[in-house]
Design a protein around this motif. Structure first.
Motif, PDB file in Angstrom:
ATOM      1  N   ARG A 139       0.834  -1.205   0.000  1.00  0.00           N
ATOM      2  CA  ARG A 139       0.000   0.000   0.000  1.00  0.00           C
ATOM      3  C   ARG A 139       0.868   1.253   0.000  1.00  0.00           C
ATOM      4  O   ARG A 139       0.516   2.264  -0.611  1.00  0.00           O
ATOM      5  N   ALA A 140       2.024   1.206   0.672  1.00  0.00           N
ATOM      6  CA  ALA A 140       2.897   2.383   0.748  1.00  0.00           C
ATOM      7  C   ALA A 140       3.624   2.642  -0.566  1.00  0.00           C
ATOM      8  O   ALA A 140       4.204   3.709  -0.748  1.00  0.00           O
ATOM      9  N   GLY A 141       3.611   1.653  -1.483  1.00  0.00           N
ATOM     10  CA  GLY A 141       4.171   1.896  -2.812  1.00  0.00           C
ATOM     11  C   GLY A 141       5.650   1.585  -2.976  1.00  0.00           C
ATOM     12  O   GLY A 141       6.334   2.210  -3.793  1.00  0.00           O
ATOM     13  N   VAL A 142       6.143   0.573  -2.225  1.00  0.00           N
ATOM     14  CA  VAL A 142       7.537   0.170  -2.421  1.00  0.00           C
ATOM     15  C   VAL A 142       7.699  -0.315  -3.874  1.00  0.00           C
ATOM     16  O   VAL A 142       6.755  -0.842  -4.472  1.00  0.00           O
ATOM     17  N   GLY A 143       8.901  -0.113  -4.439  1.00  0.00           N
ATOM     18  CA  GLY A 143       9.092  -0.466  -5.835  1.00  0.00           C
ATOM     19  C   GLY A 143       8.979  -1.962  -6.087  1.00  0.00           C
ATOM     20  O   GLY A 143       8.195  -2.410  -6.932  1.00  0.00           O
ATOM     21  N   LYS A 144       9.757  -2.726  -5.343  1.00  0.00           N
ATOM     22  CA  LYS A 144       9.776  -4.173  -5.557  1.00  0.00           C
ATOM     23  C   LYS A 144       9.742  -4.888  -4.210  1.00  0.00           C
ATOM     24  O   LYS A 144      10.401  -4.461  -3.258  1.00  0.00           O
ATOM     25  N   LEU A 145       8.976  -5.943  -4.128  1.00  0.00           N
ATOM     26  CA  LEU A 145       8.845  -6.709  -2.889  1.00  0.00           C
ATOM     27  C   LEU A 145       9.039  -8.186  -3.191  1.00  0.00           C
ATOM     28  O   LEU A 145       8.294  -8.763  -3.991  1.00  0.00           O
ATOM     29  N   THR A 146      10.061  -8.788  -2.581  1.00  0.00           N
ATOM     30  CA  THR A 146      10.265 -10.235  -2.707  1.00  0.00           C
ATOM     31  C   THR A 146       9.796 -10.895  -1.420  1.00  0.00           C
ATOM     32  O   THR A 146      10.220 -10.519  -0.331  1.00  0.00           O
ATOM     33  N   ILE A 147       8.888 -11.858  -1.558  1.00  0.00           N
ATOM     34  CA  ILE A 147       8.337 -12.552  -0.390  1.00  0.00           C
ATOM     35  C   ILE A 147       8.794 -14.001  -0.412  1.00  0.00           C
ATOM     36  O   ILE A 147       8.548 -14.712  -1.380  1.00  0.00           O
ATOM     37  N   VAL A 148       9.470 -14.426   0.671  1.00  0.00           N
ATOM     38  CA  VAL A 148       9.970 -15.801   0.762  1.00  0.00           C
ATOM     39  C   VAL A 148       9.188 -16.533   1.849  1.00  0.00           C
ATOM     40  O   VAL A 148       9.106 -16.059   2.986  1.00  0.00           O
ATOM     41  N   ASP A 149       8.599 -17.671   1.492  1.00  0.00           N
ATOM     42  CA  ASP A 149       7.877 -18.467   2.494  1.00  0.00           C
ATOM     43  C   ASP A 149       7.823 -19.925   2.050  1.00  0.00           C
ATOM     44  O   ASP A 149       7.786 -20.218   0.863  1.00  0.00           O
ATOM     45  N   ARG A 150       7.800 -20.831   3.041  1.00  0.00           N
ATOM     46  CA  ARG A 150       7.823 -22.261   2.721  1.00  0.00           C
ATOM     47  C   ARG A 150       6.480 -22.932   2.928  1.00  0.00           C
ATOM     48  O   ARG A 150       6.322 -24.117   2.683  1.00  0.00           O
ATOM     49  N   ASP A 151       5.493 -22.152   3.370  1.00  0.00           N
ATOM     50  CA  ASP A 151       4.259 -22.710   3.916  1.00  0.00           C
ATOM     51  C   ASP A 151       3.066 -22.468   2.977  1.00  0.00           C
ATOM     52  O   ASP A 151       3.152 -21.701   2.040  1.00  0.00           O
ATOM     53  N   TYR A 152       1.964 -23.134   3.246  1.00  0.00           N
ATOM     54  CA  TYR A 152       0.728 -22.859   2.511  1.00  0.00           C
ATOM     55  C   TYR A 152      -0.365 -22.417   3.491  1.00  0.00           C
ATOM     56  O   TYR A 152      -0.220 -22.552   4.702  1.00  0.00           O
ATOM     57  N   VAL A 153      -1.453 -21.854   2.955  1.00  0.00           N
ATOM     58  CA  VAL A 153      -2.496 -21.257   3.808  1.00  0.00           C
ATOM     59  C   VAL A 153      -3.386 -22.339   4.423  1.00  0.00           C
ATOM     60  O   VAL A 153      -3.883 -23.218   3.726  1.00  0.00           O
ATOM     61  N   GLU A 154      -3.567 -22.255   5.746  1.00  0.00           N
ATOM     62  CA  GLU A 154      -4.425 -23.193   6.470  1.00  0.00           C
ATOM     63  C   GLU A 154      -5.495 -22.441   7.265  1.00  0.00           C
ATOM     64  O   GLU A 154      -5.329 -21.265   7.569  1.00  0.00           O
ATOM     65  N   THR A 155      -6.552 -23.154   7.605  1.00  0.00           N
ATOM     66  CA  THR A 155      -7.666 -22.545   8.342  1.00  0.00           C
ATOM     67  C   THR A 155      -7.217 -21.783   9.586  1.00  0.00           C
ATOM     68  O   THR A 155      -7.695 -20.685   9.856  1.00  0.00           O
ATOM     69  N   SER A 156      -6.270 -22.363  10.316  1.00  0.00           N
ATOM     70  CA  SER A 156      -5.874 -21.749  11.588  1.00  0.00           C
ATOM     71  C   SER A 156      -5.087 -20.456  11.385  1.00  0.00           C
ATOM     72  O   SER A 156      -4.826 -19.736  12.340  1.00  0.00           O
ATOM     73  N   ASN A 157      -4.710 -20.146  10.138  1.00  0.00           N
ATOM     74  CA  ASN A 157      -4.011 -18.888   9.857  1.00  0.00           C
ATOM     75  C   ASN A 157      -4.972 -17.697   9.797  1.00  0.00           C
ATOM     76  O   ASN A 157      -4.575 -16.553  10.040  1.00  0.00           O
ATOM     77  N   LEU A 158      -6.229 -17.962   9.431  1.00  0.00           N
ATOM     78  CA  LEU A 158      -7.143 -16.866   9.072  1.00  0.00           C
ATOM     79  C   LEU A 158      -7.433 -15.927  10.234  1.00  0.00           C
ATOM     80  O   LEU A 158      -7.799 -14.773  10.035  1.00  0.00           O
ATOM     81  N   GLN A 159      -7.273 -16.419  11.462  1.00  0.00           N
ATOM     82  CA  GLN A 159      -7.606 -15.606  12.644  1.00  0.00           C
ATOM     83  C   GLN A 159      -6.698 -14.398  12.789  1.00  0.00           C
ATOM     84  O   GLN A 159      -7.057 -13.410  13.419  1.00  0.00           O
TER      85      GLN A 159
END
Lengths: 77, 339, 339, 77
Positions: free
Chosen positions: B45-65
């Motif tokens: 939202r702040a308008g950074v030029g480039k954003l690299t996101i590193v993650d090993r996981d997938y989305v699960e129900t218990s994440n939504l909270q």
């Protein structure tokens, strides 16, 4: 007397946030040892310590009137 | 004036000039969980030029909270978090170049991603990975922002190489058996309070307002109404192996990494910490019990089971994760419990 | 155990019992801007039973920099914020009953919505509306949580009727000519830092952990690295007209509300504050100039123009908004400048 | 001496966060008046005041050693 501030779960373990304890001339490590015995506080070895809002190591010597805060490190995310 | 950022450029420490700088910068965000998704949203939202996101996981129900961006649909599709985040971020601000990297972050996999990176945001869930970030930050001279939370508690600190103390100066050894979100739970206010601090620091760094960068560590507990800043003026150590005169970047070596190995024919992965630990198994059993695991413990080992997965942890920190051959998954499960 | 809330019920001050209580509660959220959208998202992820969102505005490009939930598509469709929020919230957690109310909040329009409401969350952008919330809170005995932000600064306070001081005890008169987001700008960390505090307090109230409710006002500045709590033990006034012995709820009367009227045949709305003000027009001109308005000022009035809209403000606070017959829009524009 | 803490934009207006000022026996209102003249600080009439981290009104009398924080109220959202 040393003023001790307990953060996060340490506050719950002891049942209060602040306490006064004799400790003039002690090192932080000695104070931790004393608190471990007197209050059965677990896990003080791995907490961070601030003396008068300044990060301090186990060898730091304490004086009357110092405020010592014990802050458990946080790793979640 | 770009109308999108008008309220941000109105803020005089940023201004039109700062907005141009933000647009030119590349941020690497390590982790797309609670801290990661909220940091990703704010940076986009702040308008950074480039954003690299590193993650090993997938989305699960218990994440939504507590994990922003993600929806029930993402859970249904079992989308990797980095990819799900990328899709939502594109709908929010298509001007930001978002790169999703689905992988386990180690010293070896991370370093190649850090060319032309201006800032590393920490959104990991364990100190081992943070110590790797810390060494890479010093080696490549890239600022990074430590952030962590559990329960209603959080902590954050900004590390500027060559200027501030580093995380290794603070933590001589990696603390073990801290509370993790899997054992102590977590509420979203703790997450976003950390993110508020991290993003404020990130903006200062991106617009190069170095004087405003916070020189202290912040810690808080929103349920117990505590907030404290801790000055770090005496912390920087000349002989620190990560940032001192004789630095060796110890956490970049393989010997200091958690090792995983598939045990042939047993559908089991062995996880081994870099150095033998001395776990308090009884305490760990108590924490895990409270968090829905089926736990058995004896003086030598602890066995815990949840959702059909079983892990056996020995007192020296070694563990066997049964029912999987996936080394990344096994390591994630191990770190979610041991922090 | 509901897997979705597992990390929240693991947090022992909430627990399974707390989660049941959260599910039974109805929260009214006033405002769906920066504070509003972030509060709405957190409450929805936390699993509140019912959420009523009141807002008079629609989604614009300049909102995207700090207002969660909203996307570029919402801007394109010019969706009302309450409605856009509702759609996104449904994708996040369909279990929460979200009611979107698109209207201008006044004492008269708000009160009918407050039957069976357990908590009011303040996400408005002006003190006039907050004083109305404050009076309704006392009259109907509903807790509310004040939150506000501008620039990198924020402030929050929890009001429990019959227990804590109320906002009227603190502010004898409504402060005028504060910085608003339209004049001082705003960065997202200030928003989410306030929301972190508001949601922590909301969760305490929803699970009825009254002892943990914060007894002090919090104020912070994330750019200047300031944070302070202010105790309120001496603030409660016996003769307060909102919460005292002889209470009259003054802000529920029409005479204390900002008035609007369409001026016939002139495509102009007149906005009149409840009492004559004594504005510092030169200072206001300076603020508006910095924020992209074309401003002319003389000792008697100030004329400002932006995006084809023109407003003339007299020293006594009366204003003429030209180029519109929409009274709600005119009032919103007036309050976005005068706070 | 009174310790004065300036928050948010007041910090920028004065160019620093803290200062010491003579004020023993003065009311908060009098201190505000004095600061307005000495430092050309605008808008002190509408700021909130905390004395020793406790909310205080204009009539509160100050003593040497008190810490007075001036906090501008915030209305945005």
């Amino acid at each position: 007397m040393i003023n001790v501030l307990l953060f996060a779960q340490l506050k719950d373990e002891l049942g209060k946030e602040t306490l006064s304890i004799e400790g003039n001339g002690m090192s932080v490590a000695q104070l931790k040892g004393k608190m471990k015995i007197e209050f059965q506080l677990e896990g003080l070895e791995t907490v961070m310590t601030a003396v008068n809002e300044e990060f301090a190591d186990d060898e730091t010597i304490l004086s009357d009137g110092d405020t010592v805060a014990f802050i458990p490190p946080v790793s979640g995310g | 004036m770009n109308e999108r950022y008008s309220r941000q450029t109105l803020f005089s420490p940023i201004g039109e000039g700062g907005q141009v700088k933000i647009k030119q910068k590349h941020v690497l965000l390590l982790g797309a969980g609670a801290l990661g998704s909220a940091n990703a949203e704010a940076l986009t939202r702040a308008g950074v030029g480039k954003l690299t996101i590193v993650d090993r996981d997938y989305v699960e129900t218990s994440n939504l909270q507590r994990q922003q961006l993600y929806t029930e649909q993402d859970v249904e599709e079992k989308l990797p978090k980095a990819e799900a985040a990328k899709r939502h971020l594109h709908a929010i601000n298509h001007e930001v170049e978002v790169k999703a990297v689905i992988m386990d972050a180690t010293a070896q996999t991370l370093e190649p991603l850090l060319g032309h990176v201006d800032l590393i945001m920490d959104a990991t869930d364990n100190f081992e990975t943070r110590m790797i970030i810390n060494d890479l930050s010093q080696k490549l001279q890239i600022p990074w922002i430590y952030g962590a939370c559990v329960g209603s508690v959080g902590m954050t600190m900004t590390i500027l190489p060559g200027q501030t103390p580093c995380l290794h100066c603070l933590l001589k050894t990696i603390p073990i058996q801290g509370m993790t979100c899997d054992t102590g739970g977590i509420i979203s206010p703790a997450v976003i309070m950390v993110v508020a601090h991290q993003i404020a620091e990130a903006l200062k760094i991106l617009v190069e307002d170095w004087e405003s960068v916070r020189p202290s560590l912040v810690t808080f507990d929103l349920w117990r109404n505590q907030y404290q800043t801790v000055r770090l003026t005496k912390v920087k150590k000349k002989d620190c192996l990560s940032c001192g005169d004789q630095r060796t970047y110890p956490f970049l070596t393989l010997e200091n990494a958690t090792k995983t190995a598939v045990l042939c024919g047993r559908d089991t992965v062995q996880v081994r910490p870099p150095k033998p630990l001395k776990l308090q198994l009884e305490k760990l059993a108590k924490d895990l019990n409270g968090s829905g695991y089926l736990v058995k413990v004896n003086p030598f080992l602890l066995s815990c089971e949840k959702n059909g997965e079983r892990m056996v942890v020995f007192q020296d920190g070694r563990a066997l994760v049964h029912g999987t051959k996936d080394m990344v998954h096994a390591k994630a499960m191990y770190q979610s419990i041991l922090g």
